[in-house]
Design a protein around this motif. Structure first.
Motif, PDB file in Angstrom:
ATOM      1  N   THR A 262     -12.429   8.909  -1.686  1.00  0.00           N
ATOM      2  CA  THR A 262     -10.995   8.707  -1.863  1.00  0.00           C
ATOM      3  C   THR A 262     -10.643   7.341  -1.294  1.00  0.00           C
ATOM      4  N   THR A 263      -9.402   6.907  -1.532  1.00  0.00           N
ATOM      5  CA  THR A 263      -8.936   5.621  -1.012  1.00  0.00           C
ATOM      6  C   THR A 263      -7.517   5.790  -0.477  1.00  0.00           C
ATOM      7  N   VAL A 264      -7.087   4.782   0.264  1.00  0.00           N
ATOM      8  CA  VAL A 264      -5.716   4.839   0.780  1.00  0.00           C
ATOM      9  C   VAL A 264      -4.709   4.891  -0.361  1.00  0.00           C
ATOM     10  N   SER A 265      -5.002   4.212  -1.469  1.00  0.00           N
ATOM     11  CA  SER A 265      -4.055   4.206  -2.581  1.00  0.00           C
ATOM     12  C   SER A 265      -4.034   5.536  -3.332  1.00  0.00           C
ATOM     13  N   VAL A 266      -5.184   6.188  -3.457  1.00  0.00           N
ATOM     14  CA  VAL A 266      -5.201   7.531  -4.052  1.00  0.00           C
ATOM     15  C   VAL A 266      -4.341   8.479  -3.229  1.00  0.00           C
ATOM     16  N   GLU A 267      -4.463   8.404  -1.908  1.00  0.00           N
ATOM     17  CA  GLU A 267      -3.690   9.298  -1.040  1.00  0.00           C
ATOM     18  C   GLU A 267      -2.204   8.952  -1.071  1.00  0.00           C
ATOM     19  N   ARG A 268      -1.880   7.678  -1.128  1.00  0.00           N
ATOM     20  CA  ARG A 268      -0.469   7.294  -1.251  1.00  0.00           C
ATOM     21  C   ARG A 268       0.105   7.767  -2.586  1.00  0.00           C
ATOM     22  N   ALA A 269      -0.701   7.673  -3.655  1.00  0.00           N
ATOM     23  CA  ALA A 269      -0.249   8.143  -4.965  1.00  0.00           C
ATOM     24  C   ALA A 269       0.047   9.636  -4.935  1.00  0.00           C
TER      25      ALA A 269
ATOM     26  N   PRO B  39      -3.685   3.418  -8.458  1.00  0.00           N
ATOM     27  CA  PRO B  39      -3.269   4.815  -8.610  1.00  0.00           C
ATOM     28  C   PRO B  39      -1.759   5.017  -8.456  1.00  0.00           C
ATOM     29  N   GLU B  40      -1.158   4.286  -7.512  1.00  0.00           N
ATOM     30  CA  GLU B  40       0.280   4.450  -7.286  1.00  0.00           C
ATOM     31  C   GLU B  40       1.096   3.968  -8.474  1.00  0.00           C
TER      32      GLU B  40
END
Length: 523
Positions: free
Chosen positions: A33-40, A246-247
């Motif tokens: 996962t990535t920070v952007s996936v989690e933010r999305a 992702p976001e």
């Protein structure tokens, strides 16, 4: 539409090798996962806005929450379990209040002993966001039924971007009235390297307009208005690439955009974003696009701005096959694959137009159900506006002859100055004349078997298969090919580039409700 008789065994071999070459990055996307996936994921759950204490719209709440979870418990399990554990435990009444606690420094996150209550609450919150995306997809289909699609293919695709969304809107509506079917609002220079999404309507972009949720909403509403006026549905495009891929994909789904530039390798090669970060992000973003019914546009045309369009033509074909493989794995259907290629052969090369036709027909033959995105000449536009206008006319003719799906309008001042409105008007006249004069000319155009065009297409396909064999046989597959400078003669190492520290291998028990819900639909 292609009249080329491609070698079926060679085509089958190419797709088999593309699947093998892409397998390591597909596995990467499934296990990280990535920070952007989690933010999305938080954006799907409805978290918006910025922390007013930490700057003028530059620190979104989603960044603050993900950073806090990362600091306190890590991101190996995702943000959903610690965030909704806090909410179901009564730490805050809702997600916005919890974010404000993060801003105040009072929020405390932990992994739950019993994850099921947090899972259930997270699934419901994210499911509401996906339901809004589903409703937007249905609304698009309803409007297309009401207003109708453009009466012919290819769709005419025009870029509009002044930096000021309130200036973009009248220009976009004027472009639609002049014949454009797809309006692309190009992003402000450098936005792909921002590790956050700006908030609100923006008026200060550079060589483009910032991609924000409010800008998406404003432009979509403006194009809905002109669609009703013209009696055809006008599509809206933006860019789901860069560190926030992702976001931006989520925001596009929430505001009913119709197309998004979304390439598997563009950010790696041309923005020096970490390869692992990009491949994880592109998988999630494409799952969102699949759910939203968005057509993606890939970026193979960019390779030909840095590499020779004849010598490296096979790398475009390889990238198209890899993009197709990765897109299918993420749930996209063929009608959503706006695979890219470009009219970039030096016009001084003998037989240049025949070579362009061969490359375009090869793409059309390999991907018969995809709305291919055909890009105009840029590399060899010299500032001679008369020569450039003629070259764009040949590009438009190639699009008509080879049955392209999406035709980006070329400008006679391309790569020299920012085109004026009068340039856009002349460029649209060029496209309209060629397409109307040519009509269904592709029905009559059949290259001679064994002739120049047929031989050139098979040469490129054979070279593509040979390159795919080398990529597929390497243990690191595609990532090593990128490190070797295979695409666009640009080398990027697996551990280098921007955003590398924002990638995490998921732990046993990791949970992302967005992935669960989207994969369930794909299954």
């Amino acid at each position: 539409m292609s009249r080329l008789e491609l070698d079926g065994e060679l085509v089958r071999r190419a797709r088999e090798l593309a699947a093998r070459a892409a397998a390591p990055v597909i596995d990467l996307g499934r296990t990280h996962t990535t920070v952007s996936v989690e933010r999305a994921t938080l954006r799907l759950a409805g978290l918006t806005g910025t922390d007013p204490v930490l700057g003028d719209g530059e620190v979104p709440w989603v960044n603050r929450v993900v950073d806090a979870v990362r600091e306190q418990v890590g991101l190996e399990h995702g943000v959903a379990l610690p965030v909704w554990h806090a909410l179901t435990s009564g730490a805050a009444p809702d997600l916005q209040a919890l974010a404000e606690q993060v801003g105040a420094g009072t929020a405390r996150f932990a992994l739950p002993d019993d994850p099921e209550p947090a899972r259930e609450a997270a699934r419901a919150a994210v499911g509401a966001g996906l339901a809004r995306i589903d409703a937007n997809r249905a609304r698009r289909e309803e409007l297309v039924t009401t207003h109708g699609d453009p009466p012919r293919r290819p769709w005419i695709y025009l870029i509009v971007a002044t930096g000021d969304i309130y200036e973009d809107i009248p220009q976009a509506q004027a472009a639609a009235r002049a014949g454009a079917d797809v309006i692309a609002v190009i992003r402000s220079t450098g936005q792909s390297l921002l590790d956050y999404v700006p908030e609100g309507a923006t008026r200060t972009g550079y060589a483009g307009t910032y991609a924000t949720q409010e800008n998406f909403r404003l432009m979509r509403a403006a194009l809905d208005e002109v669609s009703a006026e013209l009696g055809r549905y006008v599509r809206l495009t933006n860019y789901a690439s860069g560190l926030c891929m992702p976001e931006i994909a989520v925001l596009a789904g929430l505001e009913r955009l119709d197309m998004m530039l979304n390439d598997a390798m563009y950010g790696i090669l041309f923005r020096d974003i970490n390869p692992r970060r990009t491949f994880v992000d592109q998988r999630f973003s494409r799952m969102v696009h699949a759910r939203a019914g968005i057509i993606i546009n890939t970026g193979e045309d960019n390779y030909l701005t840095t590499a020779d369009a004849v010598d490296e033509a096979h790398t475009v074909t390889v990238s198209q096959l890899l993009n197709e493989t990765l897109a299918h794995e993420a749930g996209l259907e063929d009608w959503q694959l706006g695979l890219g290629h470009a009219f970039e052969i030096n016009p001084a090369v003998p037989q240049s137009f025949r070579l362009e036709l061969a490359h375009a027909l090869l793409a059309r033959g390999l991907f018969p159900d995809a709305p291919l995105k055909w890009m105009p000449p840029t590399k060899h536009m010299t500032g001679d506006v008369f020569g450039g206008y003629l070259l764009d006319g040949f590009f438009n003719l190639a699009g008509a002859l080879t049955g392209q799906g999406i035709l980006l309008v070329g400008m006679m001042t391309e790569a020299v100055v920012t085109p004026w409105l009068s340039d856009r008007d002349l460029a649209l006249r060029n496209v309209r004349y060629v397409l109307e004069a040519a009509g269904e000319l592709h029905e009559d155009f059949a290259p001679q078997p064994g002739g120049f065009i047929d031989r050139r297409a098979h040469t490129v396909l054979t070279e593509a298969v040979q390159l795919l064999e080398r990529i597929a046989d390497h243990p690191q597959g595609l990532i090593q090919a990128i490190a070797d400078g295979t695409f666009g003669i640009t080398k990027r190492t697996p551990d280098g580039g921007k955003g590398a520290t924002g990638v995490f291998r998921t732990a046993p028990g990791a949970y992302n409700p967005a992935l669960e819900l989207m994969e369930r639909v794909d299954a």
